[in-house]
Design an enzyme around this catalytic site. Structure first.
Site, PDB file in Angstrom:
ATOM      1  N   ARG A   1      24.303  59.144  -7.535  1.00  0.00           N
ATOM      2  CA  ARG A   1      23.094  58.522  -6.989  1.00  0.00           C
ATOM      3  C   ARG A   1      21.943  58.728  -7.959  1.00  0.00           C
ATOM      4  O   ARG A   1      21.030  59.502  -7.693  1.00  0.00           O
ATOM      5  CB  ARG A   1      22.771  59.166  -5.662  1.00  0.00           C
ATOM      6  CG  ARG A   1      23.128  58.457  -4.410  1.00  0.00           C
ATOM      7  CD  ARG A   1      24.503  58.051  -4.256  1.00  0.00           C
ATOM      8  NE  ARG A   1      24.757  57.116  -3.174  1.00  0.00           N
ATOM      9  CZ  ARG A   1      24.441  57.296  -1.909  1.00  0.00           C
ATOM     10  NH1 ARG A   1      23.777  58.326  -1.502  1.00  0.00           N
ATOM     11  NH2 ARG A   1      24.780  56.397  -1.007  1.00  0.00           N
TER      12      ARG A   1
ATOM     13  N   GLN B   1      22.345  52.645 -10.338  1.00  0.00           N
ATOM     14  CA  GLN B   1      22.135  51.860  -9.108  1.00  0.00           C
ATOM     15  C   GLN B   1      22.884  50.536  -9.113  1.00  0.00           C
ATOM     16  O   GLN B   1      23.446  50.141  -8.098  1.00  0.00           O
ATOM     17  CB  GLN B   1      20.640  51.622  -8.891  1.00  0.00           C
ATOM     18  CG  GLN B   1      20.066  52.628  -7.921  1.00  0.00           C
ATOM     19  CD  GLN B   1      18.570  52.506  -7.739  1.00  0.00           C
ATOM     20  OE1 GLN B   1      17.932  51.648  -8.355  1.00  0.00           O
ATOM     21  NE2 GLN B   1      18.004  53.354  -6.924  1.00  0.00           N
TER      22      GLN B   1
ATOM     23  N   ASP C   1      26.566  50.889  -8.084  1.00  0.00           N
ATOM     24  CA  ASP C   1      26.822  51.622  -6.847  1.00  0.00           C
ATOM     25  C   ASP C   1      27.457  50.707  -5.788  1.00  0.00           C
ATOM     26  O   ASP C   1      26.775  50.086  -4.977  1.00  0.00           O
ATOM     27  CB  ASP C   1      25.487  52.213  -6.359  1.00  0.00           C
ATOM     28  CG  ASP C   1      25.649  53.082  -5.128  1.00  0.00           C
ATOM     29  OD1 ASP C   1      26.751  53.098  -4.540  1.00  0.00           O
ATOM     30  OD2 ASP C   1      24.659  53.725  -4.742  1.00  0.00           O
TER      31      ASP C   1
HETATM   32  P1  NAD Z   1      25.118  57.993   4.366  1.00  0.00           P
HETATM   33  O1  NAD Z   1      25.940  56.759   4.489  1.00  0.00           O
HETATM   34  O2  NAD Z   1      25.716  59.207   3.772  1.00  0.00           O
HETATM   35  O3  NAD Z   1      24.589  58.403   5.834  1.00  0.00           O
HETATM   36  C1  NAD Z   1      23.882  57.491   6.620  1.00  0.00           C
HETATM   37  C2  NAD Z   1      22.621  58.127   7.162  1.00  0.00           C
HETATM   38  O4  NAD Z   1      22.976  58.969   8.266  1.00  0.00           O
HETATM   39  C3  NAD Z   1      21.826  58.993   6.191  1.00  0.00           C
HETATM   40  O5  NAD Z   1      20.535  58.476   6.075  1.00  0.00           O
HETATM   41  C4  NAD Z   1      21.848  60.351   6.849  1.00  0.00           C
HETATM   42  O6  NAD Z   1      20.640  61.084   6.634  1.00  0.00           O
HETATM   43  C5  NAD Z   1      22.000  59.989   8.312  1.00  0.00           C
HETATM   44  N1  NAD Z   1      22.456  61.071   9.186  1.00  0.00           N
HETATM   45  C6  NAD Z   1      23.380  62.046   8.963  1.00  0.00           C
HETATM   46  N2  NAD Z   1      23.501  62.831  10.047  1.00  0.00           N
HETATM   47  C7  NAD Z   1      22.658  62.346  11.004  1.00  0.00           C
HETATM   48  C8  NAD Z   1      22.322  62.723  12.327  1.00  0.00           C
HETATM   49  N3  NAD Z   1      22.889  63.789  12.903  1.00  0.00           N
HETATM   50  N4  NAD Z   1      21.393  61.989  12.992  1.00  0.00           N
HETATM   51  C9  NAD Z   1      20.804  60.917  12.414  1.00  0.00           C
HETATM   52  N5  NAD Z   1      21.061  60.520  11.159  1.00  0.00           N
HETATM   53  C10 NAD Z   1      21.972  61.216  10.459  1.00  0.00           C
HETATM   54  O7  NAD Z   1      23.727  57.663   3.662  1.00  0.00           O
HETATM   55  P2  NAD Z   1      23.443  56.695   2.442  1.00  0.00           P
HETATM   56  O8  NAD Z   1      23.368  55.305   2.885  1.00  0.00           O
HETATM   57  O9  NAD Z   1      24.396  57.033   1.393  1.00  0.00           O
HETATM   58  O10 NAD Z   1      21.968  57.130   2.017  1.00  0.00           O
HETATM   59  C11 NAD Z   1      21.551  58.474   1.851  1.00  0.00           C
HETATM   60  C12 NAD Z   1      20.300  58.480   0.945  1.00  0.00           C
HETATM   61  O11 NAD Z   1      20.657  58.212  -0.389  1.00  0.00           O
HETATM   62  C13 NAD Z   1      19.257  57.446   1.319  1.00  0.00           C
HETATM   63  O12 NAD Z   1      17.982  58.012   1.137  1.00  0.00           O
HETATM   64  C14 NAD Z   1      19.456  56.377   0.311  1.00  0.00           C
HETATM   65  O13 NAD Z   1      18.305  55.584   0.089  1.00  0.00           O
HETATM   66  C15 NAD Z   1      19.809  57.200  -0.894  1.00  0.00           C
HETATM   67  N6  NAD Z   1      20.539  56.410  -1.913  1.00  0.00           N
HETATM   68  C16 NAD Z   1      20.150  56.514  -3.217  1.00  0.00           C
HETATM   69  C17 NAD Z   1      20.812  55.799  -4.208  1.00  0.00           C
HETATM   70  C18 NAD Z   1      20.404  55.875  -5.642  1.00  0.00           C
HETATM   71  O14 NAD Z   1      19.411  56.500  -5.953  1.00  0.00           O
HETATM   72  N7  NAD Z   1      21.142  55.304  -6.552  1.00  0.00           N
HETATM   73  C19 NAD Z   1      21.897  55.004  -3.849  1.00  0.00           C
HETATM   74  C20 NAD Z   1      22.276  54.932  -2.508  1.00  0.00           C
HETATM   75  C21 NAD Z   1      21.574  55.654  -1.546  1.00  0.00           C
END
Ligand code: NAD
Length: 388
Positions: free
Chosen positions: A128, A133, A136
């Site tokens: 990440r 990006q 991804d």
């Molecule tokens: P994920 O698919 O791992 O999880 C989905 C969401 O569920 C997350 O936001 C997590 O905080 C939430 N979650 C976990 N337990 C929970 C609970 N008990 N109650 C409520 N919510 C809960 O998440 P994701 O889509 O991979 O994204 C995670 C972070 O990474 C985000 O901030 C996203 O913007 C970031 N991200 C960054 C990049 C990058 O920089 N290249 C790429 C993808 C995602």
């Protein structure tokens, strides 16, 4: 350098790893594409569209593997636990394999791939970081899933999403609650808002608040101590069972007042936390809908059955496992861009360079020289210490 694209073999899979639009970028990098006849047909990309962009069409899967220096798939063996094994004898030493491999969920299959001598890269392990990006694929597929989850909910709900004031009276807006505001949840919020629903959201990561607000969601405030920061890679940290119990208690009222709940809460490497109990489902109005996007990881709702739609207490609970695959045209377009950018990043002077000083290469490389080389997969494969 020849990149081979076999037809996806997982039952019902309609995506394809490359689309014609990315072929010129590959050609510029010295890459020729050899694609199995009909590989893109179910996604809306006929053979002639690939041929027009310079691809050669292979008449069989075996031919693709035999000629390719690198094979691109969406679901490789591992991620494809139904028919993927049949590809093992087609792989050969130093042939590159790129796709979803579910390396942490199915580490034994990585061992089998290593035994072929192939050099496998798992796209789901893409770090990440800003630089990666555009590579991804997990985020790209999450984007599609978040969108489609809203459509599923909207077509299942016996109500409309928008508020309407008509000569036949006023229609109130549907109330949608999105639990988990990562990539999938934020897309769900955005699209539910576009359809006119009143949307609220909750995430354990405090950083998600601003993102939800900017998309027009109301924030559900739960007096829970979540800790300030997310874990490595921006993912949520795992909480203990007493936290989840308290979260369920606090969410019960919100869930009861909601027409649609879309759950996306995931903690990497773990089973999804159960956040909606059977009793909470029973507390919802008949006709309400839950779309549980954590279904593949065990589900955020206690009653979810992966890949099934059930009705319990008058509430429809949908547990889709491959929503991105149900929008194959755009899912393939996005995936193709991800793997193309990644592959061009790996190439140096027309050859794949395994530069382990590069985070992108190091984090995604699973196997080389007949061995599993990824530390997290090796850890997953290590025998558990003997019980005392
Ligand atoms: P994920 O698919 O791992 O999880 C989905 C969401 O569920 C997350 O936001 C997590 O905080 C939430 N979650 C976990 N337990 C929970 C609970 N008990 N109650 C409520 N919510 C809960 O998440 P994701 O889509 O991979 O994204 C995670 C972070 O990474 C985000 O901030 C996203 O913007 C970031 N991200 C960054 C990049 C990058 O920089 N290249 C790429 C993808 C995602």
């Amino acid at each position: 350098m020849i990149v081979g694209v076999p037809k996806e073999s997982f039952p019902g899979e309609r995506r394809v790893a490359l689309v014609p639009a990315v072929l010129p970028a590959l050609a510029k990098g010295g890459v020729e594409v050899f694609i199995e006849a009909g590989a893109g047909a179910l996604a809306g990309y006929p053979d002639r569209a690939y041929a027009e962009k310079g691809a050669r069409i292979a008449s069989s899967r075996g031919q693709v593997f035999a000629e390719a220096d690198a094979v691109f798939q969406v679901l490789c063996y591992g991620a494809n636990d139904k028919t993927g094994r049949a590809d093992l004898p087609l792989l050969r030493r130093d042939q590159v394999l790129i796709g979803f491999l579910r390396p942490l969920g199915a580490p034994e299959t990585v061992k089998e791939i290593a035994a072929t001598g192939a050099i496998a890269f798992a796209v789901e392990l893409m770090p990440r970081i800003t630089r990666a990006q555009s590579m991804d694929a997990l985020s790209a597929m999450s984007t599609v899933a978040g969108y489609k989850a809203v459509l599923l909910a909207a077509t299942t709900l016996p109500r409309m999403f928008p508020m309407l004031m008509t000569a036949a009276g006023t229609v109130t807006a549907a109330r949608v609650f999105v639990v988990g505001a990562g990539v999938t949840g934020l897309q769900a919020i955005a699209h539910a808002r576009k359809l006119g629903a009143v949307v609220s959201g909750y995430d354990v990561r405090p950083a998600a608040r601003e993102e939800m607000l900017s998309l027009g969601a109301r924030i559900v405030e739960l007096p829970l101590e979540t800790g300030e920061d997310a874990g490595p890679g921006g993912y949520a940290r795992a909480q203990d069972e007493s936290f989840y119990r308290r979260q369920r208690e606090l969410m019960a009222r919100v869930v009861a007042e909601t027409d649609v709940v879309i759950t996306t809460a995931i903690v990497p490497g773990r089973k999804a936390p159960v956040l909606i109990t059977a009793a909470m489902v029973a507390g919802m109005a008949p006709g309400s809908v839950i779309v549980d996007l954590a279904a593949e990881r065990g589900g955020n709702c206690e009653l979810t059955r992966p890949n099934e739609t059930i009705v319990a207490h008058g509430v429809t609970i949908i547990g889709p496992v491959n929503l991105a695959g149900t929008v194959p045209y755009h899912a393939s377009q996005m995936y193709a861009r991800n793997v193309t950018t990644f592959f061009l990043h790996l190439l140096k002077n027309g050859q794949v360079e395994l530069n382990l000083d590069d985070e992108i290469t190091r984090e995604t490389l699973l196997t080389r020289g007949g061995e599993v080389v990824h530390p997290r997969v090796l850890e997953a494969l290590a025998p558990a210490p003997a019980a005392r």
